[in-house]
Design a protein around this motif. Structure first.
Motif, PDB file in Angstrom:
ATOM      1  N   ASN A 141      91.107  -6.761 -30.807  1.00  0.00           N
ATOM      2  CA  ASN A 141      90.394  -6.322 -29.752  1.00  0.00           C
ATOM      3  C   ASN A 141      89.231  -7.031 -29.271  1.00  0.00           C
ATOM      4  OD1 ASN A 141      91.951  -3.606 -29.671  1.00  0.00           O
ATOM      5  ND2 ASN A 141      91.368  -3.505 -31.578  1.00  0.00           N
ATOM      6  N   CYS A 142      88.736  -6.770 -28.030  1.00  0.00           N
ATOM      7  CA  CYS A 142      87.799  -7.359 -27.616  1.00  0.00           C
ATOM      8  C   CYS A 142      87.006  -6.487 -26.381  1.00  0.00           C
ATOM      9  CB  CYS A 142      88.405  -8.721 -26.887  1.00  0.00           C
ATOM     10  SG  CYS A 142      86.993  -9.907 -26.329  1.00  0.00           S
ATOM     11  N   ASP A 143      85.657  -6.464 -26.504  1.00  0.00           N
ATOM     12  CA  ASP A 143      84.982  -5.757 -25.550  1.00  0.00           C
ATOM     13  C   ASP A 143      84.200  -6.510 -24.633  1.00  0.00           C
ATOM     14  OD1 ASP A 143      84.942  -3.294 -28.270  1.00  0.00           O
ATOM     15  OD2 ASP A 143      85.888  -2.805 -26.197  1.00  0.00           O
ATOM     16  N   HIS A 196      87.998  -3.328 -21.879  1.00  0.00           N
ATOM     17  CA  HIS A 196      88.448  -3.614 -23.167  1.00  0.00           C
ATOM     18  C   HIS A 196      89.696  -4.410 -22.833  1.00  0.00           C
ATOM     19  CE1 HIS A 196      89.251  -2.852 -27.431  1.00  0.00           C
ATOM     20  NE2 HIS A 196      90.814  -2.557 -26.940  1.00  0.00           N
ATOM     21  N   LEU A 197      89.649  -5.320 -24.047  1.00  0.00           N
ATOM     22  CA  LEU A 197      90.855  -6.240 -23.986  1.00  0.00           C
ATOM     23  C   LEU A 197      91.678  -6.374 -25.375  1.00  0.00           C
ATOM     24  CD1 LEU A 197      92.022  -8.777 -22.107  1.00  0.00           C
ATOM     25  CD2 LEU A 197      90.390  -9.996 -23.303  1.00  0.00           C
ATOM     26  N   SER A 198      92.840  -6.379 -25.307  1.00  0.00           N
ATOM     27  CA  SER A 198      93.534  -6.559 -26.618  1.00  0.00           C
ATOM     28  C   SER A 198      94.721  -7.497 -26.516  1.00  0.00           C
ATOM     29  CB  SER A 198      94.080  -4.968 -27.204  1.00  0.00           C
ATOM     30  OG  SER A 198      95.028  -4.517 -26.219  1.00  0.00           O
ATOM     31  N   LEU A 199      94.952  -8.138 -27.727  1.00  0.00           N
ATOM     32  CA  LEU A 199      96.232  -8.867 -27.914  1.00  0.00           C
ATOM     33  C   LEU A 199      97.011  -8.329 -28.873  1.00  0.00           C
ATOM     34  CD1 LEU A 199      97.315 -11.698 -27.642  1.00  0.00           C
ATOM     35  CD2 LEU A 199      96.100 -12.602 -29.366  1.00  0.00           C
ATOM     36  N   HIS A 200      98.311  -8.061 -28.844  1.00  0.00           N
ATOM     37  CA  HIS A 200      99.422  -7.576 -29.561  1.00  0.00           C
ATOM     38  C   HIS A 200     100.329  -8.875 -30.013  1.00  0.00           C
ATOM     39  CE1 HIS A 200      98.917  -3.079 -28.456  1.00  0.00           C
ATOM     40  NE2 HIS A 200      97.821  -3.832 -28.298  1.00  0.00           N
ATOM     41  N   ILE A 201     100.504  -8.851 -31.075  1.00  0.00           N
ATOM     42  CA  ILE A 201     101.453  -9.980 -31.746  1.00  0.00           C
ATOM     43  C   ILE A 201     102.547  -9.320 -32.459  1.00  0.00           C
ATOM     44  CG2 ILE A 201     101.728 -11.998 -33.164  1.00  0.00           C
ATOM     45  CD1 ILE A 201      98.729 -12.519 -32.999  1.00  0.00           C
ATOM     46  N   VAL A 202     103.708  -9.476 -31.854  1.00  0.00           N
ATOM     47  CA  VAL A 202     104.869  -8.811 -32.349  1.00  0.00           C
ATOM     48  C   VAL A 202     106.224  -9.611 -32.537  1.00  0.00           C
ATOM     49  CG1 VAL A 202     106.341  -6.569 -32.378  1.00  0.00           C
ATOM     50  CG2 VAL A 202     104.072  -6.505 -31.329  1.00  0.00           C
ATOM     51  N   PHE A 256      82.438 -16.598 -25.128  1.00  0.00           N
ATOM     52  CA  PHE A 256      83.236 -16.539 -26.201  1.00  0.00           C
ATOM     53  C   PHE A 256      82.571 -15.370 -27.140  1.00  0.00           C
ATOM     54  CE2 PHE A 256      86.545 -19.926 -26.784  1.00  0.00           C
ATOM     55  CZ  PHE A 256      86.175 -20.662 -25.814  1.00  0.00           C
ATOM     56  N   GLY A 257      83.478 -14.729 -27.842  1.00  0.00           N
ATOM     57  CA  GLY A 257      82.955 -13.616 -28.744  1.00  0.00           C
ATOM     58  C   GLY A 257      82.871 -14.472 -30.247  1.00  0.00           C
ATOM     59  N   SER A 258      82.495 -13.706 -31.326  1.00  0.00           N
ATOM     60  CA  SER A 258      82.532 -14.180 -32.642  1.00  0.00           C
ATOM     61  C   SER A 258      83.870 -14.409 -33.362  1.00  0.00           C
ATOM     62  CB  SER A 258      81.582 -13.413 -33.558  1.00  0.00           C
ATOM     63  OG  SER A 258      82.059 -11.925 -33.354  1.00  0.00           O
ATOM     64  N   GLN A 292      77.883 -11.321 -24.318  1.00  0.00           N
ATOM     65  CA  GLN A 292      78.754 -10.912 -23.362  1.00  0.00           C
ATOM     66  C   GLN A 292      80.251 -10.250 -23.689  1.00  0.00           C
ATOM     67  OE1 GLN A 292      77.802 -11.048 -19.821  1.00  0.00           O
ATOM     68  NE2 GLN A 292      76.495 -12.996 -19.605  1.00  0.00           N
ATOM     69  N   VAL A 293      80.680 -10.955 -24.790  1.00  0.00           N
ATOM     70  CA  VAL A 293      81.889 -10.393 -25.323  1.00  0.00           C
ATOM     71  C   VAL A 293      81.812  -9.978 -26.854  1.00  0.00           C
ATOM     72  CG1 VAL A 293      84.110 -11.373 -25.803  1.00  0.00           C
ATOM     73  CG2 VAL A 293      82.853 -12.070 -23.744  1.00  0.00           C
ATOM     74  N   LYS A 294      82.195  -8.872 -26.957  1.00  0.00           N
ATOM     75  CA  LYS A 294      82.158  -8.753 -28.604  1.00  0.00           C
ATOM     76  C   LYS A 294      83.413  -8.516 -29.347  1.00  0.00           C
ATOM     77  CE  LYS A 294      77.528  -6.424 -27.952  1.00  0.00           C
ATOM     78  NZ  LYS A 294      76.832  -5.199 -27.931  1.00  0.00           N
TER      79      LYS A 294
END
Lengths: 110, 114
Positions: free
Chosen positions: A22-24, A72-78, A100-102, A3-5
């Motif tokens: 990134n996550c799809d 699409h989902l993304s996480l930015h760490i800055v 959960f994705g891998s 379900q999540v990649k």
């Protein structure tokens, strides 16, 4: 079917720079998304979440972006710090279950 | 201690043996979950429980049995362990108030089936 990649198993970033994970996901009905961080020999810990009614959520150095049309989902760490080195998961919530994705292993080099 | 604990932390067993992994939480969270983590698969949900005496299957329930007679405990039993059940097992709990709460994970149990 997953379900999540998370298509990038690993990412290496220099300290102080931006990390983008990134996550799809496959199901357009998912409406709540999270990011978890996991250190070796520990359970995952919650980082940040976002509801489908938003497209961005910030918490300190962490920002999550949601693109519903692209699923699409993304996480930015800055800025990235060496302590951010961990495996990152992006579970999605649907009907009492979290999928959960891998995971993506982030390495922040000093 | 407050929080969520798992026991044992490490377990070695043989094929065909019954094994029970314990999970205990002190928050009185209504929801509890069992996951397994395998390389390349991330975390996969085995079973979950919405409350005492209410359990339901997740993605990979075959070969596992759960029970929830008390809110704070959620044991996972492998009735006849197989090598494919070698994995790291994580228990989690959540209030799921409004269906959106996060999960709190235990430290994991590393199981090796010989």
């Amino acid at each position: 079917d997953q379900q999540v990649k998370q298509n990038s198993p690993s990412l290496s970033v220099q300290e102080g720079r931006i990390s983008i994970l990134n996550c799809d996901y496959t199901n357009s009905m998912f409406d709540y998304f999270l990011w978890y961080k996991k250190y070796p020999a520990e359970g995952p810990t919650f980082l940040i979440s976002i509801s489908s009614i938003k497209d961005k959520n910030e918490d300190g150095r962490f920002t999550v972006f949601l693109n519903k049309s692209a699923k699409h989902l993304s996480l930015h760490i800055v800025p990235s710090q060496p302590g951010d080195s961990a495996v990152y998961f992006c579970p999605v919530y649907n009907f009492n279950k979290f999928y959960f994705g891998s995971g993506t292993k982030l390495n922040v080099k000093p | 201690d407050a929080g969520i604990t798992q026991s044992p932390r490490y377990k070695i067993t043989e094929t065909g043996r019954q094994v029970t992994l314990m999970c205990h939480q002190t928050w009185s969270h209504s929801y509890m979950f069992w996951y397994r983590q395998d390389l390349g698969h991330g975390l996969r949900l085995i079973y979950y429980s919405a409350a005492a005496d209410i359990t339901d299957k997740g993605e990979v329930p075959d070969g596992y049995v759960v029970s929830r007679s008390k809110t704070e405990n959620f044991p996972l039993t492998l009735e006849s362990a197989t090598r494919s059940q070698t994995s790291v097992y994580f228990c989690a709990s959540s209030t799921l108030a409004g269906g959106r709460e996060t999960q709190y994970f235990g430290p994991g149990t590393r199981l090796l089936v010989l």
